[in-house]
Design an enzyme around this catalytic site. Structure first.
Site, PDB file in Angstrom:
ATOM      1  N   HIS A 188       5.313   8.629   1.301  1.00 37.19           N
ATOM      2  CA  HIS A 188       4.370   9.083   2.906  1.00 37.19           C
ATOM      3  C   HIS A 188       3.274   9.821   1.166  1.00 37.19           C
ATOM      4  O   HIS A 188       1.696  10.011   1.550  1.00 37.19           O
ATOM      5  CB  HIS A 188       4.394  10.544   3.126  1.00 37.19           C
ATOM      6  CG  HIS A 188       5.523  10.003   4.594  1.00 37.19           C
ATOM      7  ND1 HIS A 188       7.450  10.312   3.239  1.00 37.19           N
ATOM      8  CD2 HIS A 188       5.515  10.212   5.269  1.00 37.19           C
ATOM      9  CE1 HIS A 188       7.479  10.169   4.622  1.00 37.19           C
ATOM     10  NE2 HIS A 188       7.014  10.146   6.281  1.00 37.19           N
ATOM     11  N   ASP A 260       7.899   0.693   8.497  1.00 35.66           N
ATOM     12  CA  ASP A 260       7.796   2.729   8.300  1.00 35.66           C
ATOM     13  C   ASP A 260       6.156   2.793   8.709  1.00 35.66           C
ATOM     14  O   ASP A 260       5.542   1.918   8.399  1.00 35.66           O
ATOM     15  CB  ASP A 260       8.196   2.746   6.984  1.00 35.66           C
ATOM     16  CG  ASP A 260       8.892   4.472   6.706  1.00 35.66           C
ATOM     17  OD1 ASP A 260       7.956   4.672   7.822  1.00 35.66           O
ATOM     18  OD2 ASP A 260       8.606   4.691   6.018  1.00 35.66           O
TER      19      ASP A 260
END
Length: 515
Positions: A188, A260
């Site tokens: 992230h 993702d």
């Protein structure tokens, strides 16, 4: 099947079809319904979209009124990562707790019941399970989302989870290929790099994915990780060697490949979302997940136009985009004919299977010389719960509550709680300060110290040192990966921070098992 809006050309339709965007609000915005009419085939849901099961069912019905074969996806792992119960915590323990029990039938039952609830709300694609082997205990993003550090254990439970979830009519999306467990970097925030040999990857990271493919997983999610042994230049999500060469050709996987979240810094901060999405489709991905942080029509249009422009410029073969769109439609057809949500797990009521699993996952020990768990006398007076709170994992989110305080308040009314964190000072001082503050706040009450991945947080270990030095009768509850040595008069490892894990630990402390 709903007829697409006239005037939308095939190329533009295909570009919309491969997108899996999110949105804000608990009802579908007009722009999203309009794009569904033009070819958009998938929608991703997050905690911000869900207020209750009834509201969620109404939302998915609203989407299907516009397009009856829409794929409605969600990131519902159970355990720490929950969207259905984002405000209260999950009714199901996560993967690490299931791995601790190591009963594949139980894992299958839990996954089936979770899938049954998703299907009842109109969700038909779940971005789960995590098949990552948690081989680096410092991992900040996987941890209890993994079944464990043992490859064979992770493989058999991944297969059981896929089987259970899909038996409820919900497509599984096994993640994060080729394995996100051997890294101490969160994708992230940055691009993780995994420096192990291809042989180690084949024996360790890939085994759970082979098991998932053998179990018939309908989707696989790529990882934003650089694996030089497989491709020294591009992360897995953008790597043809990994997505096509390894996953398709070598492992024989024929289902949907989903990326993702493309807004994650590992991609957005290195390649950019639009160029990254083009590269991902060219590499072999079939669906672009975007919407965890970007959730608007402008994002969808930019991605659509980037794909169309790439085809027209000769940067992306039109047949590759068409193939990707066809795989999305094929999964939608499967989801539309996969059957009903089924019945609750045999032998255990569906509403109780999660708590049953959480109870079985507990490990209750004590530090040497401080006590014997077998002779532990449950508390009869309300304690002080000191929650030593780390920074939230982005995948989990700040909004999901965790701990045992709420459950202890229910079982021992009058329980008091306080939350302590590292603060802004040096790690060494932060822990000592947190420990002293907890001691002062507790007063004469018995202390229950709740930690999460103590082994990854020196300040947390230091705070426990201070607590135990002054109050050796402190009870310690570890709600992360129990990597640190057990300590305290009683040490309870829950193997996860789901609400039911907190309930199971509170029952032991209050002697209320089964109440």
């Amino acid at each position: 099947m709903t007829t697409l809006a006239s005037g939308t050309d095939t190329l533009t339709r295909d570009a919309l079809t491969v997108l899996q965007p999110g949105f804000t609000g608990t009802t579908a915005p007009d722009w999203l319904l309009r794009r569904l009419g033009e070819g958009l085939a998938s929608v991703g849901l997050f905690g911000r979209n869900i207020a209750s099961p009834g509201q969620l069912a109404a939302l998915t019905a609203q989407l299907r009124a516009e397009r009856d074969d829409v794929l409605v996806a969600i990131d519902e792992e159970g355990g720490d990562v929950t969207r259905l119960e984002v405000r209260n915590g999950s009714s199901f323990p996560g993967n690490h707790a299931l791995g601790a029990v190591d009963d594949v039938e139980l894992t299958q039952q839990v996954a089936h019941e979770l899938g049954r609830r998703l299907a009842a709300c109109g969700v038909n694609l779940n971005w789960a399970p995590s098949a990552d082997v948690n081989s680096d205990p410092r991992n900040p993003v996987i941890g209890v989302r993994s079944f464990g550090a043992d490859t064979r254990l992770a493989a058999r439970h991944t297969a059981a989870y896929v089987t259970g979830l899909q038996s409820a009519g919900v497509a599984a999306c096994t993640k994060h290929f080729p394995g996100h467990g051997d890294t101490a970097v969160d994708s992230h925030h940055a691009l993780p790099r995994i420096d192990v040999s291809a042989d180690v990857l084949a024996e360790r990271e890939l085994a759970p994915f082979r098991a998932a493919i053998a179990a018939g997983t309908r989707a696989v999610m790529s990882a934003h990780i650089l694996v030089p042994a497989l491709d020294p230049e591009r992360p897995a999500t953008l790597s043809r060697r990994i997505l096509t060469g390894l996953l398709r050709d070598e492992l024989g996987y024929a289902g949907l490949i989903v990326t993702d979240g493309m807004e994650m810094r590992a991609i957005a901060g290195t390649y950019g979302i639009e160029p990254g999405s083009v590269l991902a489709i060219a590499a072999g991905a079939d669906a672009i997940c975007v919407g965890g942080g970007l959730a608007d029509d402008a994002t969808v249009l930019r991605l659509r136009d980037a794909l169309v422009s790439a085809v027209r410029a000769g940067e992306l073969p039109e047949e590759r985009l068409a193939e990707a769109a066809d795989r999305v439609r094929a999964l939608a057809r499967w989801a539309g004919t996969a059957g009903t949500a089924g019945r609750p797990a045999e032998g255990t009521h569906g509403t109780e299977i999660g708590l049953h699993a959480a109870r079985r996952a507990l490990t209750v020990t004590a530090a040497p010389g401080l006590g014997d768990p077998a002779t532990f006398k449950p508390l009869t007076e309300p304690p002080y719960v000191a929650a030593l709170t780390p920074v939230a994992n982005i995948a989990v989110g700040d909004e999901t509550p965790w701990g045992i305080a709420a459950e202890l308040v229910h079982l021992l009314p009058g329980t008091v709680t306080g939350s302590f964190s590292a603060g802004d000072g040096p790690e060494s001082e932060a822990g000592e300060n947190a420990g002293r503050a907890a001691l002062q706040a507790a007063g004469p009450r018995r202390i229950v110290a709740v930690v999460r991945d103590e082994h990854r947080h020196p300040w947390m270990a230091s705070a426990l040192d201070a607590l135990l030095a002054a109050r050796p009768d402190t009870i310690v509850v570890e709600m992360g990966v129990p990597q640190a040595a057990p300590r305290g008069a009683l040490h309870i490892a829950t193997h996860g921070a789901a609400r039911v894990c907190g309930r199971a630990a509170a029952e032991v402390i209050a002697g209320a098992m089964g109440r």
